[in-house]
Design an enzyme around this catalytic site. Structure first.
Site, PDB file in Angstrom:
ATOM      1  N   HIS A  67      42.924  44.106  49.607  1.00  0.00           N
ATOM      2  CA  HIS A  67      42.375  45.438  49.385  1.00  0.00           C
ATOM      3  C   HIS A  67      42.870  46.003  48.056  1.00  0.00           C
ATOM      4  O   HIS A  67      44.063  46.271  47.897  1.00  0.00           O
ATOM      5  CB  HIS A  67      42.796  46.326  50.550  1.00  0.00           C
TER       6      HIS A  67
ATOM      7  N   HIS B 199      39.434  53.228  41.871  1.00  0.00           N
ATOM      8  CA  HIS B 199      39.051  53.712  43.193  1.00  0.00           C
ATOM      9  C   HIS B 199      38.720  55.200  43.185  1.00  0.00           C
ATOM     10  O   HIS B 199      37.651  55.610  43.636  1.00  0.00           O
ATOM     11  CB  HIS B 199      40.165  53.453  44.206  1.00  0.00           C
TER      12      HIS B 199
END
Length: 281
Positions: free
Chosen positions: A41, A83
């Site tokens: 991730h 992100h």
């Protein structure tokens, strides 16, 4: 039980071959991709600054089967890895990504917030990230934007010859952009609705080949949900697991890729799991 495992593995293999051929248009599969595994991730984000080249190289070194990262457009239309919608948390700068040019972003330090050893780490472009990736792992490319981002990402994936391993994780508008460029690129539906059942129904209806189930949502129905998705040829990503004891349970249910932040122990246990299952065949 062994016959069930055989047919399950055969079904997964045939599904993988179909996906690879449809994405590449080639008469044979040139890169064998894993059927199940651990997904890093945002790279090795527990030990390295997330979404950076350093984090991705560490994930590759550890031996993951999939790497997830996030893509945004800069003010001048460049594809970068980030992100958050702002650079505040993961750099020494401040401001919204879409208000900054690539040149401005390149001046930022994207590593020292994590540790002094990563001082000077830069915000990478999508092209730079694709160019360091091995061709035998899955790339989960999470789009943080709309149709234009989908178009530009799909174009770059194709130009870098990464269609065989790319899974574009996105919502409906960016998916339209991806499909406008190439309808065969694999898409993971990220447009989660009010319930998991509605999310699954929409994924099947729109012919997406991947879905991303969250542990935090309606997880009591996971077994039945995975069975339903598998019957419809949809690959299942699971977000997320950071305890080794969860791996065998999830993989036995049919989950394909398990997202985690804690790579080393999770990869170690996954490798033991696969070795054990091979020895039983």
């Amino acid at each position: 039980m062994e016959s069930v495992d055989f047919f399950r593995n055969l079904s997964m293999l045939l599904s993988f071959i179909f996906l690879s051929l449809s994405a590449t248009g080639q008469s044979k599969v040139s890169h064998v991709l894993p059927l199940q595994g651990i997904c890093a991730h945002r790279g090795a984000m527990q030990t390295h600054p997330e979404n950076t080249i350093a984090a991705f190289k560490e994930a590759i070194r550890v031996g993951v089967q999939m790497i997830e990262f996030d893509v945004r457009l800069t003010k001048d239309g460049e594809l970068i890895i980030m992100h958050d919608e702002t650079v505040d948390r993961t750099t020494n700068g401040s401001g919204f990504v879409n208000d900054l040019t690539l040149s401005e972003l390149r001046k930022l330090d994207a590593g020292s917030w994590k540790s002094e050893e990563f001082t000077g780490e830069k915000v990478p472009t999508l092209k730079e990230v694709l160019q360091i990736m091995p061709k035998n792992i899955w790339l989960n490319i999470h789009l943080k934007g709309g149709k234009k981002l989908g178009v530009e990402t799909a174009k770059l994936v194709i130009s870098e010859k990464r269609e065989h391993q790319a899974v574009i994780a996105c919502e409906r508008q960016s998916a339209k952009g991806v499909r406008k460029v190439d309808s065969e690129i694999k898409i993971c539906n990220m447009e989660r609705l009010s319930s998991r059942s509605k999310y699954i129904a929409a994924t099947k209806k729109q012919d997406y080949v991947f879905i991303q189930l969250k542990k935090s949502r309606d997880n009591n129905s996971l077994k039945n949900d995975v069975e339903d998705l598998k019957k419809n040829g949809i690959h299942v990503n699971y977000v997320q697991a950071d305890e080794a004891k969860e791996i065998s349970v999830l993989l036995d249910l049919g989950v394909d890729f398990i997202f985690t932040d804690d790579l080393v122990p999770m990869v170690r246990v996954f490798n033991r799991y696969t070795a054990l299952h091979k020895s039983r065949k």
